[in-house]
Design an enzyme around this catalytic site. Structure first.
Site, PDB file in Angstrom:
ATOM      1  N   LYS A  53       0.860  -1.524  -0.045  1.00 21.91           N
ATOM      2  CA  LYS A  53       0.316   0.350   0.074  1.00 21.91           C
ATOM      3  C   LYS A  53       1.504   1.080   0.050  1.00 21.91           C
ATOM      4  O   LYS A  53       0.586   2.535  -0.850  1.00 21.91           O
ATOM      5  CB  LYS A  53      -0.912   0.113   1.149  1.00 21.91           C
ATOM      6  N   GLN A  97      -4.265  -1.168  10.132  1.00 23.75           N
ATOM      7  CA  GLN A  97      -4.743  -2.616   8.978  1.00 23.75           C
ATOM      8  C   GLN A  97      -5.553  -3.611  10.320  1.00 23.75           C
ATOM      9  O   GLN A  97      -5.155  -3.859  11.559  1.00 23.75           O
ATOM     10  CB  GLN A  97      -3.088  -2.412   8.611  1.00 23.75           C
ATOM     11  N   ASP A 120     -10.664   3.553   3.961  1.00 26.34           N
ATOM     12  CA  ASP A 120     -10.879   1.795   4.336  1.00 26.34           C
ATOM     13  C   ASP A 120     -12.384   1.819   4.013  1.00 26.34           C
ATOM     14  O   ASP A 120     -13.327   0.624   3.856  1.00 26.34           O
ATOM     15  CB  ASP A 120     -10.739   1.210   4.870  1.00 26.34           C
TER      16      ASP A 120
HETATM   17  N1  GUN Z   1      -7.118  -6.173   6.205  1.00 28.02           N
HETATM   18  C1  GUN Z   1      -7.616  -7.717   5.609  1.00 28.02           C
HETATM   19  N2  GUN Z   1      -8.412  -6.785   4.808  1.00 28.02           N
HETATM   20  C2  GUN Z   1      -7.929  -5.859   4.720  1.00 28.02           C
HETATM   21  C3  GUN Z   1      -8.501  -4.084   4.113  1.00 28.02           C
HETATM   22  O1  GUN Z   1      -8.998  -3.055   2.759  1.00 28.02           O
HETATM   23  N3  GUN Z   1      -8.302  -2.821   5.156  1.00 28.02           N
HETATM   24  C4  GUN Z   1      -7.708  -2.918   6.395  1.00 28.02           C
HETATM   25  N4  GUN Z   1      -7.793  -1.823   6.968  1.00 28.02           N
HETATM   26  N5  GUN Z   1      -7.247  -4.365   6.575  1.00 28.02           N
HETATM   27  C5  GUN Z   1      -7.365  -5.007   6.291  1.00 28.02           C
END
Ligand code: GUN
Length: 286
Positions: A53, A97, A120
């Site tokens: 990311k 995350q 998100d």
């Molecule tokens: N963990 C698994 N998928 C995601 C996501 O799309 N965003 C975040 N913040 N954590 C995750």
């Protein structure tokens, strides 16, 4: 002929377009989009996602602010960081995350993020806005699924869509998006009876279960669009989806591979959401 939906190529195109958009606008407005990425602990899978990311941000011209917190960090310290980032004008998006360690309450954390910076799309305000069909920041994986279907001109309106999986991150929001696009949507899950028969009625089958190769040909109507959101490792350690690709690709009308399908789209949509939040914060409407 089955269409193989190339998420990798589409995501690369979107990232390139975003980089051009950011380049042009940031010069004109003397501002750059910024994304804060918080990781609590050192879960290896999370570390890979977070690294990808941050790298994607930098390539697109988004400033990334990384916060790697120890697994023992207290909930109140994490909330303090989020509050600081909520008030930091350089930060347009905040992402924590998941999963977070057990002593931290996920709902409390997600609810503390300013909804305008919730790239998100996990804040209850954005979840609620999505459910009433209002403009909002939409969870990245579901947004990526929709973007792919549009890019490949796959019909949604009036189609029967079955989503397997009811998670807050994928199953529920992707069902809301499909409903907004006028599909007739059923959400199935581990307690659904006669799952293969139900899935065989679907024109659009979206698998978000987290079980390698779970969806076999007896789940699939010939010609259906099959979207595979799963990222699993099989017995040989190979990354595979929830769909048994080799057999299902022979009956589906269109299908996403794993890897190279939905996965790359998730990051592209994160960048897109960050740009959307940045534009809104700076009143950029052009
Ligand atoms: N963990 C698994 N998928 C995601 C996501 O799309 N965003 C975040 N913040 N954590 C995750």
């Amino acid at each position: 002929m089955t269409k193989i939906i190339d998420g990798k190529a589409l995501a690369a195109k979107i990232r390139q377009e975003l980089a051009e958009e950011i380049g042009a606008l940031s010069a004109r407005y003397e501002s750059k989009p910024g994304l804060a990425v918080i990781q609590v602990g050192a879960d290896p899978a999370s570390s890979i996602y977070v690294r990808n990311k941050k790298r994607a941000c930098e390539e697109a011209g988004i400033v990334s602010f990384g916060y790697d917190l120890p697994a023992e960090v207290s909930q109140s310290e994490l909330l303090e960081l989020i509050e600081t980032l909520n008030n930091d004008e350089r930060v347009n998006g905040i992402l924590c995350q998941l999963p977070v360690p057990d002593h931290i309450d996920e709902f409390t954390i997600l609810s503390a993020i300013d909804p305008a910076k919730d790239v998100d799309g996990f804040h209850p305000v954005n979840v609620g806005l999505l459910s009433i069909g209002h403009d909002c920041l939409v969870s990245c994986t579901p947004a990526g699924v929709l973007e792919m279907m549009h890019a490949y001109d796959l019909p949604i309106e009036g189609q029967r869509c079955v989503v397997i999986g009811r998670s807050n991150i994928v199953g529920k929001p992707v069902a809301q998006l499909m409903l907004k696009e006028h599909a007739t949507v059923t959400i199935a899950h581990s307690r659904t009876k006669n799952l293969p028969a139900l899935c065989r009625e679907a024109d659009i089958l979206i698998a978000a279960i987290g079980r390698a190769g779970f969806v076999t040909t007896d789940f699939v109507k010939p010609g259906a669009t099959v979207i595979d959101v799963g990222i699993n490792r099989n017995e040989e350690g190979k990354v595979v989806g929830d769909v048994a690709f080799d057999e299902v690709s022979k009956v589906a009308g269109a299908i996403t591979p794993v890897p190279g399908g939905v996965g790359p789209m998730t990051i592209a949509m994160l960048l897109k959401n960050t740009v959307k939040a940045w534009r809104k914060a700076n009143g950029i409407i052009e």
